[in-house]
Each structure stands twice: as structure tokens, then as C-alpha cells.
Design a protein around this motif. Structure first.
Motif, mmCIF file in Angstrom:
data_model
loop_
_atom_site.group_PDB
_atom_site.id
_atom_site.type_symbol
_atom_site.label_atom_id
_atom_site.label_comp_id
_atom_site.label_asym_id
_atom_site.label_seq_id
_atom_site.Cartn_x
_atom_site.Cartn_y
_atom_site.Cartn_z
ATOM 1 N N ALA A 205 0.835 -1.197 0.000
ATOM 2 C CA ALA A 205 0.000 0.000 0.000
ATOM 3 C C ALA A 205 0.873 1.252 0.000
ATOM 4 N N GLY B 290 -3.280 -0.282 -5.043
ATOM 5 C CA GLY B 290 -4.644 -0.203 -4.537
ATOM 6 C C GLY B 290 -5.044 -1.512 -3.893
ATOM 7 N N PRO B 291 -6.194 -1.536 -3.170
ATOM 8 C CA PRO B 291 -6.584 -2.756 -2.447
ATOM 9 C C PRO B 291 -6.834 -3.952 -3.356
ATOM 10 N N THR C 110 -11.110 6.609 -6.006
ATOM 11 C CA THR C 110 -11.813 6.259 -4.764
ATOM 12 C C THR C 110 -12.840 5.149 -4.970
ATOM 13 N N VAL D 28 -11.651 1.585 -4.181
ATOM 14 C CA VAL D 28 -11.406 1.428 -2.751
ATOM 15 C C VAL D 28 -12.734 1.232 -2.021
ATOM 16 N N TYR E 231 -14.064 -2.165 -2.727
ATOM 17 C CA TYR E 231 -13.312 -3.177 -1.977
ATOM 18 C C TYR E 231 -13.800 -3.235 -0.534
ATOM 19 N N ASN E 232 -13.952 -2.045 0.073
ATOM 20 C CA ASN E 232 -14.423 -2.027 1.459
ATOM 21 C C ASN E 232 -15.824 -2.603 1.580
#
Lengths: 275, 274
Positions: free
Chosen positions: A176, A181-182, B8, B11, B14-15
Motif C-alpha cells: 500500500a 490499490g486494495p 476512490t 477502494v 473493496y471495502n
């Protein structure tokens, strides 16, 4: 001192030799006999009947569908575990152990309530106006896959969690920091890490699903027949033990074959460097 | 602006998958247990969910000595088989767990899979194999045949839990005991066995639970006189969908929960080491 381990091991080795290895060997030999003579007739008889072949493919399909279902639900749980602190991690493991250690018959019973006409799924969809009349998902393949997915979910969560709990989180933190990115971290770091856990889970889930006699009989009903019911029918009702033995060996080969196929998949060059 | 969304959105997605789907999957996993518990408290005659009114009448029905005679016998049979299976597993698996630590590593790697093999095999296949052999040597299905079957199939659970502890024991403990003049037997009884207790407890709990739940071995090895609890529940479900099954489920869930809460620390320890 060192060589004195054998006497301690002897009772268990003798017991499993006498009551485990021997019966299995005899079962396999027995499946190749008919009326006291060596023959392939049991296997020929099994594969000649198109119904049996249908049952065999249905059993394999049920196993694969459940593997897919548990993977779909197990991976998010594994990621949740990865991103959680020690307290939440304990809660997740505890909540996975409770259903796993609860009787299979109890869990199957719960699904009769859930899938039935008067159950929560039917009632909720009625209340929402999505359906006019109450309906039952019992005795359908979909209902059975749903049930098996819930029953076997811990079998995939626990191996995944075992792999992740031995890994330091700096690994994904470093990625990270480097700007990944995740999703990228998931695909390039976490997923490869989890391959051994996934493999272990898939094997356990497939083996458990394809042999789950009670759940198949109760939720699948009379119209969805799977290999364990065939074996039981030959033993308990038709008393054809050699044929039952042959079917049992076929079930073993199906499970063992899937195990080998999954293992070789994991050795595929794209995965191999991670295992 | 567009670039920020592109950064964003993944992300957020993913969350959502991790925290949303993750907890949803956990709810899916636990809900059936809760539903079975709630169902067991119904005041009604059917398995309608949510139940119309709460009562303990189905638990009371289980205690009725006339109406639930078969169920009580089945429960007692299952309890006896499970206790004997735990005891038998202890007798063979605890020594094996000690023995494996005294083998050379290469040899242990050969022996250990042999001990664990029954865990991998579908127990339905094993049940049939045991029946075929028992029949060939003139044994009929019986209570004791069922007990032996359970020891063979679930003994490895006891072995695995105990061996996990035995392998991490400090060999100097046994050496110290021997240096102080204790015989091999005294060392075993006073030093090694007490240290193995957490593994034995965890293994015993697993064997007990699995034995109590087993259908596929008992299906072939138990005689009609030795009805076991899960098979009786199976029959009740198939025949009549008797609501007493809900109360029986409630009792079994309580047993699992009690065991897990009491033995949580022990179980977690043996898990993390295996």
C-alpha cells in the motif's frame, strides 16, 4: 530413548490396520467379484444404467457448485479477517466454529424451516409482494446447494484463516505504501498467499458435500438422488453388497480424482510459484 | 474530478465487499443456528417461522417418558457410544501422540499419514467396508461394533489435537525427571500426561461431538436395537416433521455452545498449533 516410540504407536497402528486398512482393501476386492468369481460385472452394471450415470454427474455437479458457493462467501470472510484486529479475529473464528461443531442433522433441520413454504424466505418475498403464493425451495437443487454452502462454509474459512494468521500484515502495508490499490494487493499478494488454504478448503468441501447422506436425502428429496443414497439403497433395500461396494469405490475415485485435479490445478505455472 | 472517482471508487467497492459481504456471509453462516434455536421455542404445532408464540412445550415433550421413549433411548445410546469413543480414542491416540515424538523425523512422516488417513476417507465408504468385513467374519451389526467404528474414524481427531501439544513439549522436562530418579512410567504419569491434558480435552471434545453427530458409520454398524440420536432425528424428519426435532436441535446446540465456551481457550491453542 529414540527408538522406543514404536510400542506407543503400536495400539493405534494395529487398530487402524485391522479395522481401517483391511476393510478398505477387502471392499475394493469385493467390488470386483460376482457370485464368488472375479469379474467387472458390478462396474459394468453400474455404468450400463443411464440413471446411475446421471446420479454420478449430479453428485459431481453438487460438489463443484458447493465449492463455488463456499469460495464466493469464504473469500470476503478471509479478507475481513485479514483487515481485522485480534478481538474481531477471535470473534470470526469462534462464529465459524459454532456451526461447524453443531450437528449436521441440526443444521439440515434448520434449512427445512428456512426453505419451507412457511419459512422466512417465502414469507419475506410474500410480504414484499415479489410472489403471490407461498413457495418452497425444498427438494430443489438450488435449495440443496444453498444448504450445503452454509454447512460447509467453515471448512473453507478455517484453512484460509490458518494461512492468513501466520502472515504478517506488513506485507500488504508495504504494498500500500508503494502505491498499490486494495484490489491489486488482493490479486497479487493475498490471493496467491491463500492458494494453499483454498486448495485444502476445496478438497474438504467437495469430499464433505459428495458424501453428505442426510442433507442430500432430506433437502434434495426423492427427485434429487446422489451417490450416497444409491449405496444405501443397494445395501439396505436391495441387499446387493458387491454392487454397493463398486459404487462406494466409484465415490472414492470421484473424490480422489477431484482432489488430484485440484492439486494439479494448483501446480499450474500461474499458481505454482506461490505454493 | 473524474480522476478522483477513478481512484476512490475501487477502494469503496473493496471495502463494501470485505466489510459488507464478509459480515453478510458470517450472518448467513450463523443464522440457521439461531433459527433452529428460536424454532425450538415455538408454541405452535408446525415449523412456521417466525413462531406464533413462545413456549417450552417441545422441551417438555422430550422429557415425557411415554411419548419420547424412543428418543430418550436413542439419546442414551448415542451418549454411551460417544463416551466410549472418547475413552477408546484416548487409550490409543494419547500413546501414539507420545510415540510419534520419539521417532526419527523421516519415519514420523511415513507413520503420521497412516494414523490420520481415516479423516480423509468419506466415512460412508468406511461404514460399508466395515459392514462387509464384519459380515464376512460372522459379526452382526451391534452396539460394540458401532463403538469400534467410531474409535477408528474419530480417534485421529484425538491424535491430532494431542500430537500438536506433544510435539512442542520441551524434551528436557522428561530428562530432568529421569535425572531426578523417576522411572519411565512415573515420568509419563506425573510429567508428560499432565502436560498433554489440553490436547486430550480438545481432542475429546471433538471426538464426542463428531460421534454424537455421526450418521454414516452408525447407519451400517448399529443394529435396530441400538438406535442412535441423529438417525432417530433423521427418521422423525422424514416421517412427520415432528416439532420435537426442533427441541432436540436446541439441546444439541446448547451442548456445542457450552463445550466451545468452556473449552475455547484450549481449542484455540490446539488449533493454532496444528
Amino acid at each position: 530413548m529414540r527408538s522406543s516410540g514404536i510400542p506407543y504407536l503400536l495400539p493405534m497402528l494395529v487398530l487402524s490396520g485391522l479395522f481401517f486398512v483391511l476393510p478398505l482393501v477387502l471392499l475394493i476386492l469385493f467390488s470386483f467379484t460376482r457370485d464368488g468369481a472375479v469379474s467387472l460385472q458390478n462396474y459394468a452394471a453400474f455404468f450400463e444404467d443411464p440413471f446411475n450415470v446421471k446420479v454420478l454427474t449430479a453428485t459431481a455437479r453438487l460438489g463443484l457448485e458447493t465449492v463455488a458457493g463456499t469460495t464466493l462467501l469464504g473469500l470476503p470472510v478471509a479478507l475481513l479477517y485479514w483487515h481485522s484486529g485480534p478481538k474481531t479475529r477471535q470473534v470470526l473464528v469462534f462464529l465459524s466454529l459454532v456451526p461447524m461443531l453443531t450437528s449436521n442433522v441440526v443444521r439440515t433441520f434448520a434449512w427445512i424451516v428456512i426453505l419451507g413454504r412457511q419459512g422466512p424466505i417465502s414469507q419475506t418475498l410474500m410480504a414484499l409482494g415479489a410472489t403471490g403464493a407461498p413457495f418452497s425451495l425444498l427438494f430443489t437443487e438450488f435449495g440443496l446447494v444453498l444448504t450445503m454452502t452454509q454447512i460447509d462454509l467453515p471448512l473453507i474459512i478455517l484453512p484460509l484463516v490458518a494461512v492468513l494468521s501466520g502472515t504478517r500484515r506488513d506485507l500488504s502495508d508495504a504494498a500500500a505504501t508503494a502505491g498499490a490499490g486494495p484490489w491489486r494487493i488482493f490479486v497479487t499478494i493475498l490471493l496467491p498467499l491463500m492458494v494453499p488454504g483454498l486448495l485444502a478448503g476445496w478438497i474438504l468441501v467437495f469430499a464433505s458435500t459428495s458424501a453428505s447422506f442426510v442433507t442430500q436425502a432430506v433437502i434434495g428429496g426423492a427427485r434429487n438422488v446422489y451417490v450416497p443414497q444409491l449405496i444405501y439403497r443397494e445395501v439396505g433395500i436391495l441387499f446387493d453388497w458387491p454392487l454397493a461396494s463398486a459404487i462406494a469405490v466409484i465415490l472414492l475415485v470421484l473424490t480422489g480424482g477431484t482432489l488430484l485435479a485440484l492439486a494439479s490445478l494448483a501446480r499450474h505455472p500461474r499458481f505454482a510459484r506461490y505454493v | 474530478m473524474f480522476k478522483r472517482i477513478r481512484q476512490t471508487l475501487p477502494v469503496a467497492l473493496y471495502n463494501l465487499v470485505v466489510h459488507g459481504f464478509g459480515w453478510l456471509a458470517m450472518a448467513f453462516l450463523v443464522a440457521p443456528i439461531a433459527i433452529a434455536l428460536i424454532m425450538s421455542l415455538t408454541a405452535g404445532q408446525t415449523l412456521r417461522f417466525p413462531p406464533q408464540g413462545l413456549s417450552l412445550r417441545w422441551y417438555a415433550a422430550l422429557l415425557d417418558p411415554v411419548r419420547s421413549a424412543t428418543e430418550q433411548t436413542a439419546a442414551l445410546n448415542s451418549l454411551e457410544i460417544a463416551v466410549l469413543a472418547v475413552f477408546g480414542s484416548f487409550l490409543i491416540a494419547a500413546p501414539a501422540a507420545i510415540g510419534i515424538t520419539r521417532l526419527r523425523r523421516r519415519r514420523a512422516l511415513v507413520v503420521e499419514p497412516m494414523l490420520l488417513a481415516p479423516l480423509v476417507l468419506p466415512s460412508l465408504v468406511y461404514g460399508l467396508a466395515a459392514l462387509v468385513v464384519a459380515n464376512a467374519i460372522g459379526l452382526r451389526p451391534s452396539f460394540w461394533l458401532t463403538v469400534i467404528g467410531h474409535i477408528v474414524v474419530f480417534g485421529p481427531l484425538m491424535y491430532r489435537a494431542t500430537a500438536a501439544i506433544a510435539q512442542n513439549l520441551d524434551p528436557s522436562l522428561a530428562e530432568a525427571s529421569a535425572t531426578m530418579g523417576a522411572s519411565a512410567f512415573t515420568t509419563l504419569r506425573r510429567v508428560i500426561l499432565p502436560l498433554l491434558v489440553p490436547g486430550i480435552m480438545a481432542g475429546g471434545f471433538l471426538v464426542f461431538i463428531e460421534s454424537l453427530d455421526n450418521v454414516s458409520v452408525s447407519l451400517f454398524l448399529a443394529d435396530p436395537k441400538t438406535t442412535v440420536l441423529p438417525l432417530r432425528m433423521f427418521a422423525l424428519i422424514e416421517e412427520s416433521l415432528d416439532v420435537r426435532v426442533a427441541a432436540m436441535s436446541g439441546v444439541l446446540i446448547a451442548v456445542t455452545l457450552a463445550g466451545l465456551v468452556l473449552g475455547r481457550r484450549v481449542l484455540m491453542v490446539s488449533r493454532s498449533q496444528s
